[in-house]
Design a protein around this motif. Structure first.
Motif, PDB file in Angstrom:
ATOM      1  N   ILE A  94      -9.611   1.605   7.769  1.00  0.00           N
ATOM      2  CA  ILE A  94      -9.539   1.826   6.311  1.00  0.00           C
ATOM      3  C   ILE A  94      -9.169   0.547   5.567  1.00  0.00           C
ATOM      4  CG2 ILE A  94      -8.774   2.969   4.440  1.00  0.00           C
ATOM      5  CD1 ILE A  94     -10.763   4.710   5.984  1.00  0.00           C
ATOM      6  N   ASP A  95      -8.054  -0.028   6.229  1.00  0.00           N
ATOM      7  CA  ASP A  95      -7.324  -1.283   5.671  1.00  0.00           C
ATOM      8  C   ASP A  95      -8.389  -2.498   5.870  1.00  0.00           C
ATOM      9  OD1 ASP A  95      -4.970  -0.107   4.884  1.00  0.00           O
ATOM     10  OD2 ASP A  95      -3.909  -0.832   6.524  1.00  0.00           O
ATOM     11  N   ARG A  96      -9.194  -2.547   7.068  1.00  0.00           N
ATOM     12  CA  ARG A  96     -10.301  -3.609   7.233  1.00  0.00           C
ATOM     13  C   ARG A  96     -11.295  -3.353   6.402  1.00  0.00           C
ATOM     14  NH1 ARG A  96      -8.982  -2.188  12.421  1.00  0.00           N
ATOM     15  NH2 ARG A  96     -10.981  -0.936  12.568  1.00  0.00           N
ATOM     16  N   ILE A  97     -11.877  -2.179   5.947  1.00  0.00           N
ATOM     17  CA  ILE A  97     -12.990  -2.225   5.242  1.00  0.00           C
ATOM     18  C   ILE A  97     -12.612  -2.340   3.619  1.00  0.00           C
ATOM     19  CG2 ILE A  97     -14.299  -0.055   4.098  1.00  0.00           C
ATOM     20  CD1 ILE A  97     -14.114   1.339   6.961  1.00  0.00           C
ATOM     21  N   VAL A  98     -11.419  -1.986   3.252  1.00  0.00           N
ATOM     22  CA  VAL A  98     -11.001  -2.185   2.164  1.00  0.00           C
ATOM     23  C   VAL A  98     -10.622  -3.674   1.710  1.00  0.00           C
ATOM     24  CG1 VAL A  98      -8.989  -2.207   0.417  1.00  0.00           C
ATOM     25  CG2 VAL A  98      -9.839  -0.043   1.405  1.00  0.00           C
ATOM     26  N   ASP A  99     -10.199  -4.479   2.720  1.00  0.00           N
ATOM     27  CA  ASP A  99      -9.937  -5.863   2.718  1.00  0.00           C
ATOM     28  C   ASP A  99     -11.370  -6.540   2.724  1.00  0.00           C
ATOM     29  OD1 ASP A  99      -7.257  -5.313   2.559  1.00  0.00           O
ATOM     30  OD2 ASP A  99      -6.958  -6.057   4.811  1.00  0.00           O
ATOM     31  N   ALA A 147     -13.907  -5.704   1.437  1.00  0.00           N
ATOM     32  CA  ALA A 147     -14.919  -5.221   0.246  1.00  0.00           C
ATOM     33  C   ALA A 147     -14.454  -6.195  -1.061  1.00  0.00           C
ATOM     34  CB  ALA A 147     -14.443  -3.811  -0.330  1.00  0.00           C
ATOM     35  N   TRP A 201      -6.053   4.366   9.811  1.00  0.00           N
ATOM     36  CA  TRP A 201      -5.894   3.633   8.671  1.00  0.00           C
ATOM     37  C   TRP A 201      -5.970   2.170   8.806  1.00  0.00           C
ATOM     38  CZ3 TRP A 201      -6.005   5.652   4.290  1.00  0.00           C
ATOM     39  CH2 TRP A 201      -5.603   7.144   4.303  1.00  0.00           C
ATOM     40  N   ARG A 204       0.832   6.495   3.513  1.00  0.00           N
ATOM     41  CA  ARG A 204      -0.586   7.200   4.073  1.00  0.00           C
ATOM     42  C   ARG A 204      -0.314   8.630   4.541  1.00  0.00           C
ATOM     43  NH1 ARG A 204      -4.401   3.173   4.465  1.00  0.00           N
ATOM     44  NH2 ARG A 204      -3.558   1.617   3.006  1.00  0.00           N
ATOM     45  N   ARG A 236       0.961  -1.220  -0.032  1.00  0.00           N
ATOM     46  CA  ARG A 236      -0.056  -0.093   0.051  1.00  0.00           C
ATOM     47  C   ARG A 236       0.965   1.194  -0.142  1.00  0.00           C
ATOM     48  NH1 ARG A 236      -3.924  -2.883   3.464  1.00  0.00           N
ATOM     49  NH2 ARG A 236      -5.409  -3.580   1.865  1.00  0.00           N
TER      50      ARG A 236
END
Length: 57
Positions: free
Chosen positions: A26-31, A33, A23, A9, A6
């Motif tokens: 955010i990483d958990r949300i992206v992972d 998806a 962050w 940031r 990544r």
């Protein structure tokens, strides 16, 4: 999901712990998806290849 590198940031909060927690969230949300399909990728590429988008950038 495969580990992806990544980009660096930006600092969102002055407190380093708060910034790291932000962050991590955010990483958990992206992972979590689902991956984009080819149609979604094409729409995004088209949007960024428009002359107006290039001028705004």
């Amino acid at each position: 999901m495969l580990s992806q590198r990544r980009p660096a940031r930006p600092v969102r909060f002055d407190d380093p712990a708060h910034n790291a927690a932000y962050w991590a969230r955010i990483d958990r949300i992206v992972d979590a998806a689902p991956p984009l399909d080819d149609t979604q990728r094409a729409v995004i590429r088209t949007a960024f290849s428009q002359p107006a988008a290039r001028e705004a950038a």
